[in-house]
Design an enzyme around this catalytic site. Sequence first.
Site, mmCIF file in Angstrom:
data_model
loop_
_atom_site.group_PDB
_atom_site.id
_atom_site.type_symbol
_atom_site.label_atom_id
_atom_site.label_comp_id
_atom_site.label_asym_id
_atom_site.label_seq_id
_atom_site.Cartn_x
_atom_site.Cartn_y
_atom_site.Cartn_z
ATOM 1 N N GLU A 1 -7.024 4.724 7.141
ATOM 2 C CA GLU A 1 -6.826 6.494 6.955
ATOM 3 C C GLU A 1 -8.349 7.162 5.837
ATOM 4 O O GLU A 1 -8.164 8.151 6.849
ATOM 5 C CB GLU A 1 -5.787 6.858 6.512
ATOM 6 C CG GLU A 1 -4.553 6.459 7.144
ATOM 7 C CD GLU A 1 -3.745 5.688 6.311
ATOM 8 O OE1 GLU A 1 -3.309 5.633 5.155
ATOM 9 O OE2 GLU A 1 -2.286 5.168 6.898
ATOM 10 N N HIS B 1 -10.050 1.312 4.522
ATOM 11 C CA HIS B 1 -8.498 1.493 5.053
ATOM 12 C C HIS B 1 -8.931 2.553 6.277
ATOM 13 O O HIS B 1 -9.586 3.674 6.086
ATOM 14 C CB HIS B 1 -7.522 2.433 4.506
ATOM 15 C CG HIS B 1 -6.298 1.830 4.802
ATOM 16 N ND1 HIS B 1 -5.828 3.360 5.178
ATOM 17 C CD2 HIS B 1 -5.083 0.849 4.851
ATOM 18 C CE1 HIS B 1 -4.244 3.255 5.880
ATOM 19 N NE2 HIS B 1 -4.319 1.354 5.828
ATOM 20 N N GLY C 1 2.266 2.784 11.143
ATOM 21 C CA GLY C 1 2.746 3.363 10.239
ATOM 22 C C GLY C 1 3.573 3.861 11.534
ATOM 23 O O GLY C 1 4.021 5.654 11.954
ATOM 24 N N SER D 1 3.145 -2.385 10.602
ATOM 25 C CA SER D 1 4.093 -1.415 10.479
ATOM 26 C C SER D 1 5.492 -3.568 10.805
ATOM 27 O O SER D 1 5.838 -3.361 11.484
ATOM 28 C CB SER D 1 4.895 -1.409 12.295
ATOM 29 O OG SER D 1 3.993 0.391 12.672
ATOM 30 N N GLU E 1 -5.977 -4.116 10.808
ATOM 31 C CA GLU E 1 -5.661 -3.302 10.576
ATOM 32 C C GLU E 1 -5.725 -2.752 11.819
ATOM 33 O O GLU E 1 -6.571 -1.941 12.197
ATOM 34 C CB GLU E 1 -5.221 -2.706 9.687
ATOM 35 C CG GLU E 1 -4.399 -3.391 7.566
ATOM 36 C CD GLU E 1 -4.027 -2.188 6.972
ATOM 37 O OE1 GLU E 1 -2.762 -2.488 6.956
ATOM 38 O OE2 GLU E 1 -4.766 -1.101 7.023
ATOM 39 N N ASN F 1 0.885 -1.034 0.040
ATOM 40 C CA ASN F 1 0.220 -0.113 0.391
ATOM 41 C C ASN F 1 1.060 1.144 -0.156
ATOM 42 O O ASN F 1 1.803 1.407 1.109
ATOM 43 C CB ASN F 1 -1.148 0.316 0.991
ATOM 44 C CG ASN F 1 -1.670 0.999 1.527
ATOM 45 O OD1 ASN F 1 -1.684 2.235 0.384
ATOM 46 N ND2 ASN F 1 -2.906 1.777 2.564
ATOM 47 N N LYS G 1 0.051 3.977 -0.251
ATOM 48 C CA LYS G 1 -1.092 4.826 0.063
ATOM 49 C C LYS G 1 -1.005 6.683 -0.844
ATOM 50 O O LYS G 1 -0.529 6.243 -2.280
ATOM 51 C CB LYS G 1 -0.158 6.201 1.646
ATOM 52 C CG LYS G 1 -0.290 4.357 2.296
ATOM 53 C CD LYS G 1 -0.128 5.032 4.127
ATOM 54 C CE LYS G 1 -0.435 3.479 4.482
ATOM 55 N NZ LYS G 1 -0.093 3.552 6.156
HETATM 56 P P1 PGA Z 1 2.249 0.395 7.937
HETATM 57 O O1 PGA Z 1 0.952 0.193 7.512
HETATM 58 O O2 PGA Z 1 3.083 -0.867 7.420
HETATM 59 O O3 PGA Z 1 3.270 1.716 7.157
HETATM 60 O O4 PGA Z 1 2.033 0.323 8.997
HETATM 61 C C1 PGA Z 1 0.362 -0.365 6.733
HETATM 62 C C2 PGA Z 1 -1.157 0.013 6.126
HETATM 63 O O5 PGA Z 1 -1.710 0.777 6.629
HETATM 64 O O6 PGA Z 1 -1.787 -0.642 5.419
#
Ligand code: PGA
Length: 251
Positions: A98, A96, A174, A213, A168, A11, A13
Amino acid sequence: MSERTPVIAANWKMNKTIAEAREFCEALLPAIRESDAEVVVCPPFLSLPATVEALAGSDVGVAAQNMYFEPDGAYTGEVSATMLLDAGASAVVLGHSERRQLFNETDEALARTVPVALASGLLPILCVGETGEERDRDETDRILRRQIDAGLSRVPAERLADVVVAYEPVWAIGTGKVATPEQAEDACGFVRALVASRDESAAERIRILYGGSVKPANAVELLGREEIDGALVGGAALDPGDFAAIVTAAG
Ligand code: PGA
């Protein structure tokens, strides 16, 4: 891991221009040749056609990061399933955290979007997960139940196994704060049990990923868990070497 084919998704983003997307794909392909995992790259809309082109002839799929459920019309700024298919996408990330937190995406909208994606021929990757406060209040199961019940509510039982769910936890995205393999496995197992309450055979077949992460250093342990069928990777998916190492960890 079980006999379910693992899915490892990158992903990006809001990262990578068209040229950067091409460069990533050129570096990725030779590095994952030996893997049997189903690999998916999720670029921003504008670099999606270039990513499709750069991955042509490989088994790597391309997913959009979002879509709207209506087929066309006056929806400024939105993109439909038909447009994604036309651009060469084979999958779409939906819900997601976000999108839910920053862009007010609701369970109700997702209840409409997941079946539209499926019926259009896209593989929906439905994201669910609790915030840190919700986990501290011991509400993880309640939140997952609400998100799964809504997201899958209009998916017919015979298509449930065609959805991919990504667990998630918001507190792990993140942040570098990865869920322990036990926490991740418990939550993925709980999601599978929710699917089983609709259809047992679908629950055995549906792929449930962990995201938050995931890095080359923790991938083997997470992906080795019976209930975890792959990973949705953010930060570590920006570098083709790191992402390829996670793909390789899936087998
Ligand atoms: P990350 O993001 O691996 O940077 O924690 C995962 C995601 O948002 O799908």
